[in-house]
Design a protein around this motif. Structure first.
Motif, PDB file in Angstrom:
ATOM      1  N   ALA A  55      50.247  -3.201  20.304  1.00 11.90           N
ATOM      2  CA  ALA A  55      51.127  -3.211  19.132  1.00 11.90           C
ATOM      3  C   ALA A  55      51.535  -4.631  18.751  1.00 11.90           C
ATOM      4  CB  ALA A  55      52.372  -2.382  19.383  1.00 11.90           C
ATOM      5  N   CYS A  56      51.310  -5.570  19.633  1.00 13.17           N
ATOM      6  CA  CYS A  56      51.843  -6.914  19.445  1.00 13.17           C
ATOM      7  C   CYS A  56      50.755  -7.917  19.776  1.00 13.17           C
ATOM      8  CB  CYS A  56      53.052  -7.116  20.371  1.00 13.17           C
ATOM      9  SG  CYS A  56      53.947  -8.665  20.122  1.00 13.17           S
ATOM     10  N   GLY A  57      50.495  -8.832  18.860  1.00 15.95           N
ATOM     11  CA  GLY A  57      49.541  -9.894  19.160  1.00 15.95           C
ATOM     12  C   GLY A  57      50.234 -11.011  19.919  1.00 15.95           C
ATOM     13  N   CYS A  84      50.630  -8.018  10.607  1.00 13.73           N
ATOM     14  CA  CYS A  84      51.916  -7.893   9.914  1.00 13.73           C
ATOM     15  C   CYS A  84      53.075  -7.898  10.912  1.00 13.73           C
ATOM     16  CB  CYS A  84      51.955  -6.624   9.064  1.00 13.73           C
ATOM     17  SG  CYS A  84      50.925  -6.742   7.588  1.00 13.73           S
ATOM     18  N   HIS A  85      52.871  -7.288  12.063  1.00 13.97           N
ATOM     19  CA  HIS A  85      53.877  -7.291  13.132  1.00 13.97           C
ATOM     20  C   HIS A  85      54.218  -8.739  13.517  1.00 13.97           C
ATOM     21  CE1 HIS A  85      55.399  -5.584  17.138  1.00 13.97           C
ATOM     22  NE2 HIS A  85      55.251  -6.859  17.426  1.00 13.97           N
ATOM     23  N   GLU A  86      53.187  -9.562  13.692  1.00 13.44           N
ATOM     24  CA  GLU A  86      53.436 -10.965  14.051  1.00 13.44           C
ATOM     25  C   GLU A  86      54.116 -11.720  12.910  1.00 13.44           C
ATOM     26  OE1 GLU A  86      53.085 -12.294  17.105  1.00 13.44           O
ATOM     27  OE2 GLU A  86      52.651 -10.209  17.566  1.00 13.44           O
ATOM     28  N   LEU A  87      53.702 -11.448  11.663  1.00 14.27           N
ATOM     29  CA  LEU A  87      54.367 -12.080  10.514  1.00 14.27           C
ATOM     30  C   LEU A  87      55.835 -11.655  10.487  1.00 14.27           C
ATOM     31  CD1 LEU A  87      51.628 -11.640   7.728  1.00 14.27           C
ATOM     32  CD2 LEU A  87      52.131 -13.696   9.063  1.00 14.27           C
ATOM     33  N   ASP A 131      58.218 -11.341  25.607  1.00 12.65           N
ATOM     34  CA  ASP A 131      59.241 -12.347  25.305  1.00 12.65           C
ATOM     35  C   ASP A 131      60.341 -11.838  24.375  1.00 12.65           C
ATOM     36  OD1 ASP A 131      57.896 -14.530  26.699  1.00 12.65           O
ATOM     37  OD2 ASP A 131      56.383 -14.309  25.150  1.00 12.65           O
ATOM     38  N   TYR A 132      60.133 -10.714  23.726  1.00 10.65           N
ATOM     39  CA  TYR A 132      61.047 -10.312  22.655  1.00 10.65           C
ATOM     40  C   TYR A 132      62.081  -9.263  23.051  1.00 10.65           C
ATOM     41  CZ  TYR A 132      57.731 -12.594  19.502  1.00 10.65           C
ATOM     42  OH  TYR A 132      56.915 -13.479  18.875  1.00 10.65           O
ATOM     43  N   GLY A 133      61.697  -8.298  23.860  1.00  6.43           N
ATOM     44  CA  GLY A 133      62.596  -7.183  24.128  1.00  6.43           C
ATOM     45  C   GLY A 133      62.412  -6.088  23.099  1.00  6.43           C
ATOM     46  N   LEU A 136      63.708  -6.362  19.105  1.00  4.15           N
ATOM     47  CA  LEU A 136      62.914  -7.213  18.225  1.00  4.15           C
ATOM     48  C   LEU A 136      61.521  -6.621  18.002  1.00  4.15           C
ATOM     49  CD1 LEU A 136      63.895 -10.803  19.421  1.00  4.15           C
ATOM     50  CD2 LEU A 136      64.994  -9.338  17.724  1.00  4.15           C
ATOM     51  N   GLU A 137      60.991  -5.955  19.026  1.00  3.45           N
ATOM     52  CA  GLU A 137      59.691  -5.299  18.862  1.00  3.45           C
ATOM     53  C   GLU A 137      59.782  -4.197  17.815  1.00  3.45           C
ATOM     54  OE1 GLU A 137      56.457  -5.809  20.126  1.00  3.45           O
ATOM     55  OE2 GLU A 137      57.543  -7.689  20.255  1.00  3.45           O
ATOM     56  N   ARG A 138      60.869  -3.412  17.859  1.00  2.00           N
ATOM     57  CA  ARG A 138      61.042  -2.342  16.866  1.00  2.00           C
ATOM     58  C   ARG A 138      61.178  -2.937  15.471  1.00  2.00           C
ATOM     59  NH1 ARG A 138      64.290   0.302  20.692  1.00  2.00           N
ATOM     60  NH2 ARG A 138      66.141  -0.592  19.761  1.00  2.00           N
TER      61      ARG A 138
HETATM   62 ZN   LIG Z   1      55.832  -8.074  18.926  1.00  3.91          ZN
END
Ligand SMILES: [Zn+2]
Length: 168
Positions: A55-57, A84-87, A131-133, A136-138
């Motif tokens: 889900a996360c690059g 888009c997730h990374e943006l 790194d985000y938790g 922030l991922e949501r």
């Molecule tokens: Zn992410």
């Protein structure tokens, strides 16, 4: 909608989202908006086997550009979601929230593989899922979903957003 969803929704409505959708154009538009180049790198182009979270690059922050490393072994639609997730992480200032100073990692074999000529001194931070938790991922996922909704809707309607986010 939750407050954070409202904030993200407002941000997305202000973005230059190309219709019809074009991932490269959107990345270029966001780069122009931020005043920093954004480079996309597929894991297929890396010499080492690297598997970012699906889900996360990975966001590689350099002095003069931002680099997004995305998983290549998936559908075009999923690559859109990952990019888009990374943006979303970038536009929502998640680097600050994640505390990049502490999270800045030394360039590892992944980076050397991505950039054989990479000067480690130009890498400010490497940010991946861990790194985000969760919060922030949501947020990044919400951002990606709203961009894809806006990109595919002929007439982006509040109604569709309400249906999608009724549960939040
Ligand atoms: Zn992410």
């Amino acid at each position: 909608m939750k407050n954070s969803t409202k904030r993200i929704d407002k941000l997305v409505t202000q973005l230059p989202i190309p219709r019809p959708w074009n991932r490269t154009t959107f990345v270029d538009n966001v780069a122009t908006l931020r005043g920093r180049p954004i480079t996309l790198i597929s894991t297929a182009d890396l010499e080492l086997p690297v598997t970012p979270d699906s889900a996360c690059g990975i966001w590689l922050m350099r002095d003069s550009e931002d680099v997004i490393i995305y998983e290549a072994a998936t559908s075009e639609y999923h690559i859109d979601q990952i990019v888009c997730h990374e943006l979303g992480h970038m536009l929502l200032d998640h680097d600050r929230a994640a505390g990049t100073a502490e999270n800045a990692r030394a360039p590892d074999p992944l980076l050397r593989s991505a950039f054989p000529d990479l000067d480690p001194a130009t890498v400010r931070a490497v940010l991946g899922r861990s790194d985000y938790g969760d919060r922030l991922e949501r947020e990044a996922e919400t951002f990606a979903t709203l961009v894809m909704v806006a990109a595919t809707a002929d007439h982006p309607s509040q109604g569709l957003r309400n249906v999608l986010f009724r549960q939040q």
